[in-house]
Design a protein around this motif. Sequence first.
Motif, PDB file in Angstrom:
ATOM      1  N   PRO A  96     -12.787  -6.015   0.169  1.00  0.00           N
ATOM      2  CA  PRO A  96     -12.017  -6.287  -1.053  1.00  0.00           C
ATOM      3  C   PRO A  96     -10.564  -5.818  -0.948  1.00  0.00           C
ATOM      4  N   ARG A  97     -10.324  -4.789  -0.111  1.00  0.00           N
ATOM      5  CA  ARG A  97      -8.937  -4.308   0.034  1.00  0.00           C
ATOM      6  C   ARG A  97      -8.059  -5.387   0.668  1.00  0.00           C
ATOM      7  N   GLU A  98      -8.695  -6.208   1.552  1.00  0.00           N
ATOM      8  CA  GLU A  98      -7.919  -7.275   2.187  1.00  0.00           C
ATOM      9  C   GLU A  98      -7.556  -8.353   1.161  1.00  0.00           C
ATOM     10  N   LEU A  99      -8.487  -8.635   0.237  1.00  0.00           N
ATOM     11  CA  LEU A  99      -8.165  -9.598  -0.826  1.00  0.00           C
ATOM     12  C   LEU A  99      -7.033  -9.069  -1.698  1.00  0.00           C
ATOM     13  N   THR A 100      -7.106  -7.766  -2.028  1.00  0.00           N
ATOM     14  CA  THR A 100      -6.055  -7.165  -2.848  1.00  0.00           C
ATOM     15  C   THR A 100      -4.724  -7.213  -2.109  1.00  0.00           C
ATOM     16  N   ALA A 101      -4.775  -6.945  -0.788  1.00  0.00           N
ATOM     17  CA  ALA A 101      -3.546  -6.975   0.013  1.00  0.00           C
ATOM     18  C   ALA A 101      -2.950  -8.380   0.038  1.00  0.00           C
ATOM     19  N   MET A 102      -3.802  -9.407  -0.105  1.00  0.00           N
ATOM     20  CA  MET A 102      -3.308 -10.788  -0.134  1.00  0.00           C
ATOM     21  C   MET A 102      -2.744 -11.147  -1.498  1.00  0.00           C
ATOM     22  N   GLY A 103      -2.794 -10.207  -2.451  1.00  0.00           N
ATOM     23  CA  GLY A 103      -2.238 -10.467  -3.775  1.00  0.00           C
ATOM     24  C   GLY A 103      -3.274 -10.954  -4.762  1.00  0.00           C
ATOM     25  N   ILE A 104      -4.553 -10.952  -4.358  1.00  0.00           N
ATOM     26  CA  ILE A 104      -5.616 -11.374  -5.281  1.00  0.00           C
ATOM     27  C   ILE A 104      -6.226 -10.108  -5.874  1.00  0.00           C
ATOM     28  N   GLU A 105      -5.756  -9.782  -7.076  1.00  0.00           N
ATOM     29  CA  GLU A 105      -6.160  -8.521  -7.705  1.00  0.00           C
ATOM     30  C   GLU A 105      -7.505  -8.687  -8.404  1.00  0.00           C
ATOM     31  N   ARG A 106      -8.240  -7.610  -8.412  1.00  0.00           N
ATOM     32  CA  ARG A 106      -9.489  -7.622  -9.166  1.00  0.00           C
ATOM     33  C   ARG A 106      -9.234  -7.001 -10.530  1.00  0.00           C
ATOM     34  N   GLY A 107      -9.462  -7.771 -11.590  1.00  0.00           N
ATOM     35  CA  GLY A 107      -9.274  -7.236 -12.935  1.00  0.00           C
ATOM     36  C   GLY A 107     -10.456  -6.387 -13.330  1.00  0.00           C
ATOM     37  N   ARG A 108     -10.306  -5.675 -14.431  1.00  0.00           N
ATOM     38  CA  ARG A 108     -11.428  -4.820 -14.866  1.00  0.00           C
ATOM     39  C   ARG A 108     -12.591  -5.667 -15.353  1.00  0.00           C
ATOM     40  N   ASP A 109     -12.334  -6.520 -16.324  1.00  0.00           N
ATOM     41  CA  ASP A 109     -13.353  -7.478 -16.738  1.00  0.00           C
ATOM     42  C   ASP A 109     -12.693  -8.562 -17.558  1.00  0.00           C
ATOM     43  N   GLU A 110     -12.423  -9.671 -16.895  1.00  0.00           N
ATOM     44  CA  GLU A 110     -11.736 -10.769 -17.571  1.00  0.00           C
ATOM     45  C   GLU A 110     -12.712 -11.862 -17.956  1.00  0.00           C
ATOM     46  N   ASP A 111     -13.990 -11.631 -17.663  1.00  0.00           N
ATOM     47  CA  ASP A 111     -14.928 -12.734 -17.793  1.00  0.00           C
ATOM     48  C   ASP A 111     -15.500 -12.821 -19.195  1.00  0.00           C
ATOM     49  N   GLU A 112     -15.178 -13.895 -19.882  1.00  0.00           N
ATOM     50  CA  GLU A 112     -15.693 -14.068 -21.238  1.00  0.00           C
ATOM     51  C   GLU A 112     -16.907 -14.997 -21.241  1.00  0.00           C
ATOM     52  N   PHE A 113     -17.335 -15.396 -20.049  1.00  0.00           N
ATOM     53  CA  PHE A 113     -18.426 -16.370 -19.994  1.00  0.00           C
ATOM     54  C   PHE A 113     -19.679 -15.792 -19.350  1.00  0.00           C
ATOM     55  N   GLY A 114     -19.785 -14.493 -19.330  1.00  0.00           N
ATOM     56  CA  GLY A 114     -21.013 -13.886 -18.859  1.00  0.00           C
ATOM     57  C   GLY A 114     -21.251 -14.051 -17.365  1.00  0.00           C
ATOM     58  N   TRP A 115     -20.334 -13.547 -16.565  1.00  0.00           N
ATOM     59  CA  TRP A 115     -20.499 -13.632 -15.116  1.00  0.00           C
ATOM     60  C   TRP A 115     -21.778 -12.925 -14.683  1.00  0.00           C
ATOM     61  N   ARG A 116     -22.543 -13.609 -13.821  1.00  0.00           N
ATOM     62  CA  ARG A 116     -23.770 -13.005 -13.297  1.00  0.00           C
ATOM     63  C   ARG A 116     -23.593 -12.751 -11.817  1.00  0.00           C
ATOM     64  N   PRO A 117     -23.566 -11.466 -11.406  1.00  0.00           N
ATOM     65  CA  PRO A 117     -23.362 -11.180  -9.974  1.00  0.00           C
ATOM     66  C   PRO A 117     -24.575 -11.599  -9.136  1.00  0.00           C
TER      67      PRO A 117
END
Lengths: 117, 148
Positions: A96-117
């Motif tokens: 995930p650090r590589e995704l963040t380094a690419m500028g793709i940030e992980r938000g705290r919880d932006e999902d209003e549609f009930g994301w299921r991991p």
Amino acid sequence: MDDDVERAARKVRDVEQAVTEHVTRSGPVTGRASSPDGAVTVVATPGGPPQQIAVSPAALRMGPQALAAEIMRIADKAQRNANTRLHQTLERVVDPRELTAMGIERGRDEDEFGWRP
Amino acid sequence: MAAVNEDRMQATERLQRELAALIATVEHPNGTCMVTASPKGEIKALHLHPSLLQQGAQAVGQVVTETVRLATNAAVQASFNKMALALGDGMAIDVESIAGDSPFRSTWNPVVPPKAPAEQAPPERRPRTPRAEDSDDDAFFDNPSWLR
């Protein structure tokens, strides 16, 4: 330098293949957000432009400036949602650090549609 | 040698800062929408012409989507151009071999040909003055329309 480039290209290909296999199983990663009154709905992709922007007929009464501001607000929310989903989808395949380094940030919880991991 | 490395590090940091701040502004070919976007597809500014809203909700969604894609492509291309200027065409071509073709090299165009109502451009729009021919055959600069 050529060896470095070849190594980097090989690593990108390996990650691409792992991601492709993963996404083939899980489906494309997108984010979605809507205005509370349904005026604007945006389907976003992680790290890219929106896939779809939909405007309701009633939203046209907002006028160009207010509608533009609402589209920007919802597009931003949808993209943060897409980025968060990408992190959640790929955290077992890509650091995930590589995704963040690419500028793709992980938000705290932006999902209003009930994301299921 | 240490001074050279220090210079390179500073140049790299400067390039990273410049790439992070890079945006591009593009107007839709029908003149009803203008978008400023980052290479990551973030909309930094959006202007809708009142005539676009008169074309209906579907046209607004389609034109804005297309314009954001065009602006994002332009910002990505500007990133390639800046990188090529700083690091040389060879490095930019190496990056393309890893990350895929720059938008200028890939010919994909997100704009759907307009239907009858969508092709009404505002009356005040005039075609841009054609740019002068560029005799330079540089791989990253032979399409002057990207260099805004």
